[in-house]
Design a protein around this motif. Structure first.
Motif, mmCIF file in Angstrom:
data_model
loop_
_atom_site.group_PDB
_atom_site.id
_atom_site.type_symbol
_atom_site.label_atom_id
_atom_site.label_comp_id
_atom_site.label_asym_id
_atom_site.label_seq_id
_atom_site.Cartn_x
_atom_site.Cartn_y
_atom_site.Cartn_z
ATOM 1 N N ARG A 93 0.866 -1.135 0.027
ATOM 2 C CA ARG A 93 -0.111 -0.048 0.192
ATOM 3 C C ARG A 93 0.873 1.092 -0.007
ATOM 4 O O ARG A 93 2.033 1.293 0.251
ATOM 5 C CB ARG A 93 -0.851 0.050 1.185
ATOM 6 C CG ARG A 93 -2.036 -1.165 1.299
ATOM 7 C CD ARG A 93 -2.760 -1.247 2.457
ATOM 8 N NE ARG A 93 -3.547 0.233 2.657
ATOM 9 C CZ ARG A 93 -4.496 0.297 3.836
ATOM 10 N NH1 ARG A 93 -4.431 -1.006 4.484
ATOM 11 N NH2 ARG A 93 -5.197 1.213 3.888
ATOM 12 N N GLY A 94 0.273 2.382 -0.443
ATOM 13 C CA GLY A 94 0.985 3.665 -0.425
ATOM 14 C C GLY A 94 1.299 4.306 0.908
ATOM 15 O O GLY A 94 0.527 3.632 2.012
ATOM 16 N N LEU A 95 2.204 4.951 0.917
ATOM 17 C CA LEU A 95 2.497 5.934 2.248
ATOM 18 C C LEU A 95 1.017 6.547 2.618
ATOM 19 O O LEU A 95 0.521 7.311 1.705
ATOM 20 C CB LEU A 95 3.515 6.850 1.943
ATOM 21 C CG LEU A 95 4.808 6.341 2.039
ATOM 22 C CD1 LEU A 95 5.874 6.666 0.761
ATOM 23 C CD2 LEU A 95 5.601 6.835 3.226
ATOM 24 N N GLN A 96 0.735 6.457 3.862
ATOM 25 C CA GLN A 96 -0.274 7.186 4.399
ATOM 26 C C GLN A 96 0.009 8.312 5.309
ATOM 27 O O GLN A 96 0.920 7.945 6.416
ATOM 28 C CB GLN A 96 -1.302 6.350 4.839
ATOM 29 C CG GLN A 96 -1.995 5.179 4.170
ATOM 30 C CD GLN A 96 -2.840 4.078 4.984
ATOM 31 O OE1 GLN A 96 -3.446 4.391 5.989
ATOM 32 N NE2 GLN A 96 -2.958 2.767 4.565
ATOM 33 N N PHE A 97 -0.565 9.311 5.055
ATOM 34 C CA PHE A 97 -0.268 10.575 6.024
ATOM 35 C C PHE A 97 -0.814 10.404 7.512
ATOM 36 O O PHE A 97 -2.214 9.893 7.716
ATOM 37 C CB PHE A 97 -0.852 11.747 5.483
ATOM 38 C CG PHE A 97 -0.929 13.113 6.412
ATOM 39 C CD1 PHE A 97 -2.060 13.428 7.023
ATOM 40 C CD2 PHE A 97 0.291 13.750 6.841
ATOM 41 C CE1 PHE A 97 -2.161 14.480 8.066
ATOM 42 C CE2 PHE A 97 0.426 14.804 7.766
ATOM 43 C CZ PHE A 97 -1.032 15.051 8.185
ATOM 44 N N LEU A 98 0.209 10.589 8.617
ATOM 45 C CA LEU A 98 -0.291 10.356 9.828
ATOM 46 C C LEU A 98 -0.558 11.693 10.587
ATOM 47 O O LEU A 98 -1.666 11.925 11.301
ATOM 48 C CB LEU A 98 0.603 9.610 10.748
ATOM 49 C CG LEU A 98 0.544 8.363 10.670
ATOM 50 C CD1 LEU A 98 1.794 7.345 11.481
ATOM 51 C CD2 LEU A 98 -0.687 7.448 11.040
ATOM 52 N N LEU A 99 0.403 12.471 10.576
ATOM 53 C CA LEU A 99 0.330 13.879 11.168
ATOM 54 C C LEU A 99 1.261 14.878 10.764
ATOM 55 O O LEU A 99 2.121 14.355 10.119
ATOM 56 C CB LEU A 99 0.322 13.663 12.919
ATOM 57 C CG LEU A 99 1.440 12.870 13.435
ATOM 58 C CD1 LEU A 99 2.521 13.723 13.460
ATOM 59 C CD2 LEU A 99 1.249 12.401 14.993
ATOM 60 N N LYS A 100 1.198 15.929 10.974
ATOM 61 C CA LYS A 100 2.164 17.055 10.797
ATOM 62 C C LYS A 100 2.442 18.077 11.865
ATOM 63 O O LYS A 100 1.420 18.309 12.459
ATOM 64 C CB LYS A 100 1.487 18.000 9.312
ATOM 65 C CG LYS A 100 0.628 18.550 9.319
ATOM 66 C CD LYS A 100 0.183 18.981 7.888
ATOM 67 C CE LYS A 100 -1.078 20.072 8.018
ATOM 68 N NZ LYS A 100 -1.208 20.416 6.668
ATOM 69 N N TYR A 101 3.648 18.694 11.984
ATOM 70 C CA TYR A 101 3.807 20.062 12.738
ATOM 71 C C TYR A 101 4.157 21.101 11.770
ATOM 72 O O TYR A 101 5.184 20.880 11.134
ATOM 73 C CB TYR A 101 4.891 19.842 13.884
ATOM 74 C CG TYR A 101 5.205 20.943 14.563
ATOM 75 C CD1 TYR A 101 6.338 21.641 14.110
ATOM 76 C CD2 TYR A 101 4.329 21.264 15.754
ATOM 77 C CE1 TYR A 101 6.523 22.964 14.731
ATOM 78 C CE2 TYR A 101 4.737 22.779 16.374
ATOM 79 C CZ TYR A 101 5.857 23.330 15.802
ATOM 80 O OH TYR A 101 6.042 24.507 16.349
ATOM 81 N N ILE A 102 3.327 22.192 11.972
ATOM 82 C CA ILE A 102 3.653 23.237 11.091
ATOM 83 C C ILE A 102 3.995 24.544 11.993
ATOM 84 O O ILE A 102 5.168 25.126 11.767
ATOM 85 C CB ILE A 102 2.516 23.840 10.225
ATOM 86 C CG1 ILE A 102 2.049 22.511 9.452
ATOM 87 C CG2 ILE A 102 3.015 25.063 9.287
ATOM 88 C CD1 ILE A 102 3.073 22.071 8.427
ATOM 89 N N THR A 103 3.246 24.833 12.980
ATOM 90 C CA THR A 103 3.791 25.788 14.065
ATOM 91 C C THR A 103 2.653 25.728 15.174
ATOM 92 O O THR A 103 1.799 24.793 14.989
ATOM 93 C CB THR A 103 3.520 27.155 13.379
ATOM 94 O OG1 THR A 103 4.003 28.233 14.435
ATOM 95 C CG2 THR A 103 1.954 27.479 13.165
#
Lengths: 116, 112
Positions: free
Chosen positions: B42-52
């Protein structure tokens, strides 16, 4: 399914042959990316498009590689005169937003290339 | 040049125990940090991100990550691991106009 799709999923070719892969991004996404992933490594950036414009290319992208996104929708990645070192998983991703955007990228399932 | 290090190739944890997958980055400036998960075929799946903003970021499937600027780290955590969390996890970093740079990945194995 409205996710990123890639075709074919698998490609076996002989050294010296040309291959072409297709990526269909999420329809409302204006940015499209190509990556290469080898075993035991994370994806490595190859190139990206904003709409139909190819804005950046990695040094990894030799002159045997060419990518297009003619109408700002689907994209193709062509490898000419394939070499065994080209064997890898080729991933496509798309995202929305303008330059500098931090929107997450959505990845397709990849095309696994094997060069014999 | 920006880079990401995932110091552990493999992390093993018992089901129900807390898990941590480590990530450190090397950049100057303010990074955008991401975690992705890759399941077999399966493709990579986004979990979370930090922006600010808040240093503790919550994401999908009960995962969270803590941004620590002084230690240049962005470790992924989950209070109680599930067998279904077993997968390959990638940390990634970018700046405003630079490509996304991925770590080598950490294979998480949750044992029942």
């Amino acid at each position: 399914d409205t996710g990123v799709s890639q075709d074919p999923r698998h490609k076996i070719t002989k050294r010296g042959q040309n291959v072409t892969f297709r990526c269909d991004p999420i329809s409302e996404h204006n940015r499209l990316y190509w990556y290469r992933q080898t075993l035991g490594q994370g994806p490595e950036f190859l190139t990206y498009f904003q709409n139909e414009a190819q804005l950046e290319k990695s040094r990894l992208l030799s002159d045997r590689f060419s990518a297009e996104r003619p109408k700002g929708s689907f994209s193709t990645l062509e490898i000419q005169r394939t070499e065994q070192g080209d064997s890898a998983m080729y991933l496509c991703a798309s995202s929305s937003g303008l330059a500098g955007s931090y929107n997450e990228q959505f990845f397709g399932p990849g095309t696994r290339l094997t060069v014999l | 040049a920006q880079s990401v290090a995932q110091p552990e190739d493999q992390v093993n944890v018992a089901e129900g125990n807390p898990l941590t997958v480590k990530c450190t980055y090397s950049v100057s400036g303010n990074p955008y940090l991401f975690w992705y998960v890759q399941y077999p075929n399966r493709g990579l799946q986004f979990l979370l991100k930090y922006i600010t903003g808040d240093n503790l970021v919550k994401g999908s499937y009960g995962f969270e990550a803590e941004f620590n600027k002084s230690q240049t780290s962005f470790h992924l955590k989950k209070p109680s691991a599930l067998v279904s969390d077993s997968a390959l996890y990638f940390c990634a970093v970018r700046f405003s106009n630079t490509p996304l740079v991925f770590g080598k990945g950490t294979r998480l194995s949750v044992i029942a």
